[in-house]
Design an enzyme around this catalytic site. Structure first.
Site, short mmCIF file in Angstrom:
data_model
loop_
_atom_site.label_atom_id
_atom_site.label_comp_id
_atom_site.label_asym_id
_atom_site.label_seq_id
_atom_site.Cartn_x
_atom_site.Cartn_y
_atom_site.Cartn_z
CG ASP A 126 -1.42 83.34 28.57
OD1 ASP A 126 -2.65 83.21 28.47
OD2 ASP A 126 -0.76 82.76 29.45
CE LYS A 163 0.66 82.77 31.62
NZ LYS A 163 -0.35 81.80 32.10
CG ASP A 203 -5.25 85.11 29.26
OD1 ASP A 203 -6.12 84.42 29.81
OD2 ASP A 203 -4.12 85.33 29.75
#
EC number: 3.1.-.-
Length: 343
Positions: free
Chosen positions: A258, A260, A245
């Site tokens: 990352d 989420k 990411d």
DNA sequence: GGATCCTTCTTCTTCTTC
């Protein structure tokens, strides 16, 4: 002193996880090849003692187990059609060799300037990469029996509630929101540094993304020096790839990040399931990918909530990253064994 | 142009008391 924190089930094998690993482990790759020196637990016959370790380490003891729950579910929902198992040989006890998480052999340009546009290496499957498995696929195909059980149970319950079509739409919507959220984060991060991003002029996000962005606005303020966004990382020696990411500094520390979205609160790292393994896998690949001339030892998992409530930033120290890297290697080896037994 | 890939998500006990 080593502290046994908790027990993780990896593909049916109970792996004790430890903290307080020597920091010097990260400066020399040879340390990673001799984990026994640092962890007395690595020499434990984990299969033999798994139930003992589990019962001793479990703080909360439930009378319900996957087995009893399954029996109950079978009674309610009918018999379970079991997925075929592939483990015919003896159970794997862990990787035979621990490959270095960091690549210390190459000359690395740590002085590389951090300004300028972040790198974005597009995934190009056409260049002999088609046989290289991805991080997501490997993690999905090496879920533990417990994980598979709970996921299946959840799916059955959702379908019972929403119907087949309703569940399909629900899942598609979650994916769509996740993608929109990623795009919005990307847009903010490429618009400038935390200081010169114009936060007073709130960009107009799609309605479904507004809450998620509010949720992590306080975290984005601490993210700067973005080096890579949605960029392909490939570990040439271990033969896997993925798309990370983001690589950026969070509170000054270079991290693989990352993003989420989540419907349920995830205030603790343990609520994020395999996400830390995913981050460690990306970092390990990046560290062994010639396209990146620097090393990343730390990770960050940022969880955003739709209602705009404060998101969570789970920091993965280099020590934790090394632990999850080891778990990743077990999963990777399990996947490779599965693959060769199918060939 | 169509097909495929990488992602995007989803799990964690129960209901006992103050």
């Amino acid at each position: 002193m080593l502290v046994l924190k908790r027990v993780v089930s990896v593909g049916g094998i109970i792996v004790p996880q430890c903290t307080s690993l020597s920091v010097s482990c990260f400066s020399a790759s040879h340390c990673l090849n001799s984990p026994k020196r640092h962890s007395p637990y690595s020499s434990v016959d984990s299969e033999r003692y798994s139930s003992l370790v589990k019962s001793v380490m479990s703080v909360r003891v439930s009378s319900q187990t996957p087995e009893t729950l399954q029996a109950e579910d079978e009674h309610i929902y009918g018999p379970v059609v079991k997925a075929q198992t592939t483990s015919s040989g003896p159970k794997m006890r862990g990787p035979k060799t621990l490959h270095p998480f960091l690549n210390c052999e190459e000359t690395l340009n740590l002085e590389e300037p951090e300004s300028g546009q972040p790198v974005r290496i597009a995934l190009n499957r056409g260049q002999g990469r088609s046989s290289v498995p991805s991080v997501t696929r490997i993690l999905q195909q090496t879920l533990s029996p417990d994980q598979i059980f709970y996921l299946e149970r959840w799916k059955k319950r959702m379908i019972a509630e929403l119907g087949e079509e309703g569940f399909k739409q629900y899942s598609l919507n979650l994916f769509r929101q996740g993608k929109l959220f990623h795009s919005a984060v990307e847009e903010v991060l490429t618009s400038g540094t935390p200081q010169n991003r114009n936060l007073s002029e709130t960009p107009e996000y799609p309605p479904d993304v507004q809450g998620y962005m509010e949720s992590i606005s306080h975290i984005l303020e601490d993210v700067g020096a973005v080096r890579a966004i949605e960029s392909t990382v490939q570990h040439n020696a271990l033969n896997y790839l993925g798309v990370a990411d983001c690589v950026a500094r969070y509170r000054g520390v270079l991290c693989v990040i990352d993003w989420k979205t989540s419907e349920k609160p995830k205030p603790f790292l343990r609520n994020t399931y395999d996400n830390p393994i995913q981050v460690a896998a990306y970092a390990g690949a990046l560290n062994n990918d010639a396209n990146y001339k620097y090393q990343v030892e730390n990770g960050l998992i940022v969880v955003a909530y739709k209602d705009g409530s404060p998101g969570h930033a789970h920091k993965l120290s280099s020590e934790l990253m090394l632990e999850y890297w080891k778990t990743w290697l077990v999963r990777l080896e399990e996947f490779t064994e599965q693959r060769s037994s199918h060939a």
